[in-house]
Design a protein around this motif. Structure first.
Motif, mmCIF file in Angstrom:
data_model
loop_
_atom_site.group_PDB
_atom_site.id
_atom_site.type_symbol
_atom_site.label_atom_id
_atom_site.label_comp_id
_atom_site.label_asym_id
_atom_site.label_seq_id
_atom_site.Cartn_x
_atom_site.Cartn_y
_atom_site.Cartn_z
ATOM 1 N N ASP A 31 1.149 -1.159 -0.192
ATOM 2 C CA ASP A 31 -0.121 -0.188 0.496
ATOM 3 C C ASP A 31 0.691 1.507 -0.358
ATOM 4 O OD1 ASP A 31 -2.593 -1.374 0.298
ATOM 5 O OD2 ASP A 31 -2.324 -1.127 2.101
ATOM 6 N N LYS A 32 1.829 1.896 1.389
ATOM 7 C CA LYS A 32 2.713 2.446 0.864
ATOM 8 C C LYS A 32 3.563 2.558 -0.717
ATOM 9 C CE LYS A 32 3.703 2.843 6.004
ATOM 10 N NZ LYS A 32 4.806 2.219 6.631
ATOM 11 N N MET A 33 4.134 1.927 -0.992
ATOM 12 C CA MET A 33 5.010 1.835 -2.175
ATOM 13 C C MET A 33 3.500 1.715 -3.095
ATOM 14 S SD MET A 33 7.872 1.473 -1.959
ATOM 15 C CE MET A 33 7.997 0.823 -4.244
ATOM 16 N N GLN A 34 2.335 1.456 -3.337
ATOM 17 C CA GLN A 34 1.438 1.616 -4.372
ATOM 18 C C GLN A 34 0.798 3.693 -4.474
ATOM 19 O OE1 GLN A 34 -1.645 -0.443 -3.474
ATOM 20 N NE2 GLN A 34 -1.297 -1.949 -5.152
ATOM 21 N N GLY A 35 1.574 4.309 -3.346
ATOM 22 C CA GLY A 35 0.794 5.544 -2.250
ATOM 23 C C GLY A 35 2.713 6.141 -2.997
ATOM 24 N N VAL A 36 3.454 5.626 -2.429
ATOM 25 C CA VAL A 36 5.041 5.959 -3.449
ATOM 26 C C VAL A 36 5.153 7.152 -5.005
ATOM 27 C CG1 VAL A 36 7.485 5.466 -3.930
ATOM 28 C CG2 VAL A 36 6.470 5.408 -1.410
ATOM 29 N N ILE A 37 3.892 5.678 -5.361
ATOM 30 C CA ILE A 37 4.534 5.177 -7.065
ATOM 31 C C ILE A 37 3.253 6.338 -7.441
ATOM 32 C CG2 ILE A 37 3.498 4.264 -9.408
ATOM 33 C CD1 ILE A 37 5.048 1.568 -7.187
ATOM 34 N N LYS A 38 2.147 6.605 -6.694
ATOM 35 C CA LYS A 38 1.371 7.663 -7.503
ATOM 36 C C LYS A 38 1.997 9.152 -6.683
ATOM 37 C CE LYS A 38 -3.384 9.927 -6.254
ATOM 38 N NZ LYS A 38 -4.902 9.630 -5.862
ATOM 39 N N VAL A 40 4.653 10.369 -6.568
ATOM 40 C CA VAL A 40 6.254 10.733 -8.140
ATOM 41 C C VAL A 40 5.143 10.730 -8.865
ATOM 42 C CG1 VAL A 40 7.917 8.858 -9.507
ATOM 43 C CG2 VAL A 40 7.986 9.213 -7.010
ATOM 44 N N MET A 41 4.567 10.494 -9.679
ATOM 45 C CA MET A 41 4.328 10.116 -10.675
ATOM 46 C C MET A 41 3.483 11.527 -10.899
ATOM 47 S SD MET A 41 5.174 7.933 -13.017
ATOM 48 C CE MET A 41 4.533 8.732 -14.146
ATOM 49 N N THR A 42 1.860 11.613 -9.927
ATOM 50 C CA THR A 42 1.592 13.341 -9.851
ATOM 51 C C THR A 42 2.990 14.457 -9.929
ATOM 52 O OG1 THR A 42 0.261 12.456 -8.894
ATOM 53 C CG2 THR A 42 0.457 14.474 -7.811
ATOM 54 N N GLN A 43 4.078 13.913 -9.461
ATOM 55 C CA GLN A 43 5.078 14.811 -9.378
ATOM 56 C C GLN A 43 6.205 14.942 -10.958
ATOM 57 O OE1 GLN A 43 7.719 15.664 -6.457
ATOM 58 N NE2 GLN A 43 6.369 15.018 -4.691
ATOM 59 N N LEU A 44 5.791 14.055 -11.347
ATOM 60 C CA LEU A 44 5.942 14.059 -12.774
ATOM 61 C C LEU A 44 4.917 14.676 -13.827
ATOM 62 C CD1 LEU A 44 7.791 10.932 -12.755
ATOM 63 C CD2 LEU A 44 9.225 12.970 -13.016
ATOM 64 N N GLY A 45 3.364 15.046 -13.545
ATOM 65 C CA GLY A 45 2.155 15.726 -13.647
ATOM 66 C C GLY A 45 2.226 15.023 -14.693
ATOM 67 N N PRO A 47 -0.769 12.297 -13.037
ATOM 68 C CA PRO A 47 -0.822 11.200 -11.523
ATOM 69 C C PRO A 47 -1.650 9.591 -11.941
ATOM 70 C CG PRO A 47 -2.399 13.070 -12.010
ATOM 71 C CD PRO A 47 -0.854 13.281 -13.534
ATOM 72 N N THR A 48 -2.330 9.846 -13.323
ATOM 73 C CA THR A 48 -2.924 8.695 -13.547
ATOM 74 C C THR A 48 -2.583 7.584 -13.565
ATOM 75 O OG1 THR A 48 -3.973 9.639 -15.334
ATOM 76 C CG2 THR A 48 -5.112 10.574 -13.357
ATOM 77 N N CYS A 49 -1.579 7.411 -14.330
ATOM 78 C CA CYS A 49 -0.752 6.648 -15.246
ATOM 79 C C CYS A 49 0.837 6.370 -14.745
ATOM 80 C CB CYS A 49 -1.286 6.425 -16.157
ATOM 81 S SG CYS A 49 -0.397 7.718 -17.569
ATOM 82 N N HIS A 50 1.491 5.143 -15.321
ATOM 83 C CA HIS A 50 2.689 5.182 -15.335
ATOM 84 C C HIS A 50 3.895 4.329 -16.314
ATOM 85 C CE1 HIS A 50 3.403 1.114 -13.997
ATOM 86 N NE2 HIS A 50 2.213 2.133 -12.954
#
Length: 81
Positions: A31-38, A40-45, A47-50
């Motif tokens: 759960d924490k790792m999914q939050g980390v990925i979300k 990071v992707m939000t900061q990269l612009g 937030p909905t996919c990687h």
């Protein structure tokens, strides 16, 4: 050839690897790792996919010792003001 002349295609920022270092306590919690990925992707612009991003996740292996002699993982902490 002038310095302003391009010598090839511009690098695609999507092809650049994104390095993420996490402490073991986060790496062992899905759960924490999914939050980390979300986050990071939000900061990269995006937030909905990687898809298309090269995320390289590493478990923190560096340590520091505080003035009291306590050994701590050297993971960046947020700056508080």
């Amino acid at each position: 050839m002038s310095n302003t002349t391009l010598r090839g295609p511009l690098p695609d920022p999507w092809l650049e690897a994104v390095n993420v270092t996490v402490p073991m306590s986060v790496a062992n919690d899905l759960d924490k790792m999914q939050g980390v990925i979300k986050d990071v992707m939000t900061q990269l612009g995006c937030p909905t996919c990687h898809s298309g991003r090269d995320l390289r996740i590493t478990i923190a292996r560096d340590f520091v010792v505080d003035p009291q002699g306590q050994v701590l993982q050297a993971v960046a902490a947020p700056v508080t003001r």
